[in-house]
Scaffold this active site. Structure first.
Site, PDB file in Angstrom:
ATOM      1  N   LYS A  25      45.951  84.501  43.592  1.00 57.46           N
ATOM      2  CA  LYS A  25      46.922  83.758  44.390  1.00 57.46           C
ATOM      3  C   LYS A  25      48.360  84.115  43.988  1.00 57.46           C
ATOM      4  O   LYS A  25      49.273  83.997  44.791  1.00 57.46           O
ATOM      5  CB  LYS A  25      46.718  82.246  44.218  1.00 57.46           C
ATOM      6  CG  LYS A  25      45.320  81.726  44.552  1.00 57.46           C
ATOM      7  CD  LYS A  25      44.978  81.868  46.011  1.00 57.46           C
ATOM      8  CE  LYS A  25      43.809  81.010  46.470  1.00 57.46           C
ATOM      9  NZ  LYS A  25      42.501  81.385  45.906  1.00 57.46           N
TER      10      LYS A  25
HETATM   11  C1  LIG Z   1      41.223  81.386  46.473  1.00 58.83           C
HETATM   12  C2  LIG Z   1      40.225  82.147  45.731  1.00 58.83           C
HETATM   13  C3  LIG Z   1      39.176  82.817  46.385  1.00 58.83           C
HETATM   14  C4  LIG Z   1      38.988  82.746  47.887  1.00 58.83           C
HETATM   15  O1  LIG Z   1      40.004  83.399  48.585  1.00 58.83           O
HETATM   16  P1  LIG Z   1      40.231  83.095  50.148  1.00 58.83           P
HETATM   17  O2  LIG Z   1      41.450  83.821  50.510  1.00 58.83           O
HETATM   18  O3  LIG Z   1      40.398  81.605  50.243  1.00 58.83           O
HETATM   19  O4  LIG Z   1      39.019  83.559  50.854  1.00 58.83           O
HETATM   20  C5  LIG Z   1      38.300  83.573  45.625  1.00 58.83           C
HETATM   21  N1  LIG Z   1      38.418  83.647  44.276  1.00 58.83           N
HETATM   22  C6  LIG Z   1      39.400  83.014  43.617  1.00 58.83           C
HETATM   23  C7  LIG Z   1      39.456  83.121  42.142  1.00 58.83           C
HETATM   24  C8  LIG Z   1      40.337  82.257  44.306  1.00 58.83           C
HETATM   25  O5  LIG Z   1      41.327  81.625  43.639  1.00 58.83           O
END
Ligand SMILES: *Cc1c(COP(=O)(O)O)cnc(C)c1O
Length: 494
Positions: free
Chosen positions: A110
């Site tokens: 993120k």
């Molecule tokens: C948010 C997240 C995901 C999922 O990603 P999306 O964009 O919501 O599909 C997968 N792994 C981790 C560690 C995340 O923080």
């Protein structure tokens, strides 16, 4: 280039306005009216560093920003806060190529988008002559919350409010959020799951009375969730960069295809890969991996999206989602921009918890391959990878690796595959320790922070600075609320 709502009842706007708004007025998501073509030849990619790729890719989507504005944002975002000098290392292990997206300040992918979003947003505010304060409203399944707090803490002209499922995040994730510093940060645990938090946030967004009351206080709401196009576009860049690394390593020749496997929750990360493919990046198959909450796997296989099912709390909590927001953007694209159709599907989802797509959309899903991992399969993937190749994956990445292995076995497709590696294993230390047999050796440890240290001793991989000493930091956010108190929490925070 303009941005329009997936549901068609909102005026087209420039990207700066779309980033400030977050969600369109008709509750739809902003999508570009066209996907730009790749702004460089694939042959050039092997010589470009991360920042260079990001500038070009983001600039191609957000063309109402000047080159200087984009360059500034990129340089401020991808700098020494990342623990890896190349920002996104690509590591070969177990027959796949891991696109390590987790070396940012909060140890999850993120950070790739949320370290640049505040810069894009504050620039957009200036460009649009926006006078109001922007309040970022965020629902999190664990990782977005901290990354958004980190990105927006003490950013002038902004407030940030985060809602996380009190029982649905790891101990490390929770400590990361409730110890957050910054005078403009607000964090609430809710008695519900991520879907409840996301629904609550969307409801507040579309409540006209709230909007008027906040307007009186000089506040406008925006979003740091991947419903904001300002979060999605920066994610396209790392697939383009990853492709270039595979060329540089001699794994492929420029122009040859790769596959991409993504552990998926809200469908943002894999949608970014889909956009990269539409730009012209040679991607053959998009592998969509779910955990036990396999609503997306079922959808891709059948064309029926059915959110009415049991919800499981898993060891990959950031994927514990039954209503996957960004799928709406894919539907819009596969329906050839027919927003009426998208609106009907989304209304069916809201009212009946379920919808079935048209044969046309179903045909478009052929470019996706899906699968899922049960809990024991996820642990087993972590364990085998560590034992056989000495490489440590987090639980989310392991879900993608397991689905990739299944695909490879069943299809005999030998196309080199990039696996989106979405979090540091230290963020989910208890599960990882379990997988590599640390607990038995150590006589069983329950405190996740002790496990962190032991994991580091055993693997020799240092604990990321943001997670070290986390347990001794003062707790600044103690509030837990009911789902129906979210609106009140927003108004009293501001
Ligand atoms: C948010 C997240 C995901 C999922 O990603 P999306 O964009 O919501 O599909 C997968 N792994 C981790 C560690 C995340 O923080």
């Amino acid at each position: 280039m303009k941005y329009r709502s997936t549901r068609g009842n909102s005026p087209e706007v420039e990207s700066a306005a779309a980033i400030i708004k977050g969600l369109a007025d008709d509750k739809g998501l902003f999508v570009p009216t066209e996907i730009p073509t790749l702004p460089m030849a694939t042959e050039e990619l092997e010589y470009m560093n991360y920042q260079e790729v990001a500038k070009k890719v983001i600039g191609a989507f957000f063309d109402d920003f000047t080159e200087e504005e984009i360059n500034n944002a990129v340089e401020k975002a991808y700098d020494g806060k990342f623990q890896a000098e190349e920002i996104v290392p690509v590591v070969n292990a177990g027959g796949a190529f891991f696109l390590e997206l987790y070396h940012g300040p909060t140890s999850a992918f993120k950070d790739m988008a949320l370290s640049i979003l505040p810069h894009l947003l504050t620039t957009a505010v200036k460009k649009q002559g926006e006078k109001d304060k922007i309040c970022i409203l965020t629902a999190t399944s664990g990782d977005t919350g901290k990354a958004a707090l980190q990105g927006f803490a003490d950013v002038e002209g902004t407030e940030i409010i985060v809602f996380y499922p009190e029982e649905g995040v790891s101990a490390v994730q929770k400590m990361q959020m409730i110890t957050q510093e910054g005078d403009n940060t607000h964090v609430f645990g809710i008695k519900g799951n991520f879907d409840d938090a996301q629904r609550g946030v969307k409801t507040i967004f579309s409540d006209r009375d709230v909007a008027f009351r906040l307007k009186d206080k000089g506040v406008k709401l925006s979003s740091a969730n991947s419903i904001n196009i300002g979060r999605l576009v920066p994610q396209v860049a790392y697939y383009v960069y990853g492709y270039g690394r595979l060329v540089a390593k001699g794994v492929i020749e420029a122009g040859n295809p790769i596959n991409v496997a993504v552990p998926t929750g809200n469908f943002g990360n894999i949608l970014a890969a889909y956009y990269a493919k539409k730009m012209g990046l040679p991607i053959r198959t998009l592998i969509c991996a779910s955990n036990k909450n396999k609503v997306l796997d079922d959808f891709i296989k059948t064309g029926v999206y059915d959110s009415k099912r049991d919800f499981y709390t898993t060891m990959s909590p950031s994927m514990d989602i039954l209503v996957s927001s960004n799928l709406e953007r894919l539907l819009h694209d596969l329906a050839g921009g027919n927003s009426r159709e998208v609106k009907d599907l989304m209304e069916a989802l809201a009212n009946e918890g379920k919808y079935e797509v048209s044969p046309e959309i179903k045909k478009g899903l052929i470019g996706f391959l899906s699968g899922y991992a049960e809990e024991d399969e996820t642990l087993d993937a972590v364990k085998r990878m560590y034992r056989n190749h000495g490489y440590l994956m987090d639980t989310h990445t392991a879900v993608a690796y397991k689905v990739y292995e299944d695909y490879k076995r069943n299809s005999c497709d030998e196309t080199p595959t990039l696996i989106a590696s979405t979090a540091s294993p230290y963020k989910f230390a208890n599960s990882i320790a379990d997988a590599i047999g640390l607990d038995e050796e150590e006589g069983g440890t329950v405190d996740e922070f002790t496990v962190l240290k032991k994991l580091s001793e055993k693997t020799g991989i240092p604990i990321p600075p943001g997670l070290k000493d986390l347990e001794t930091k003062p707790i600044r956010h103690k509030k837990t609320i009911e789902i129906d108190e979210m609106m009140e929490a927003v108004e009293t925070s501001l």
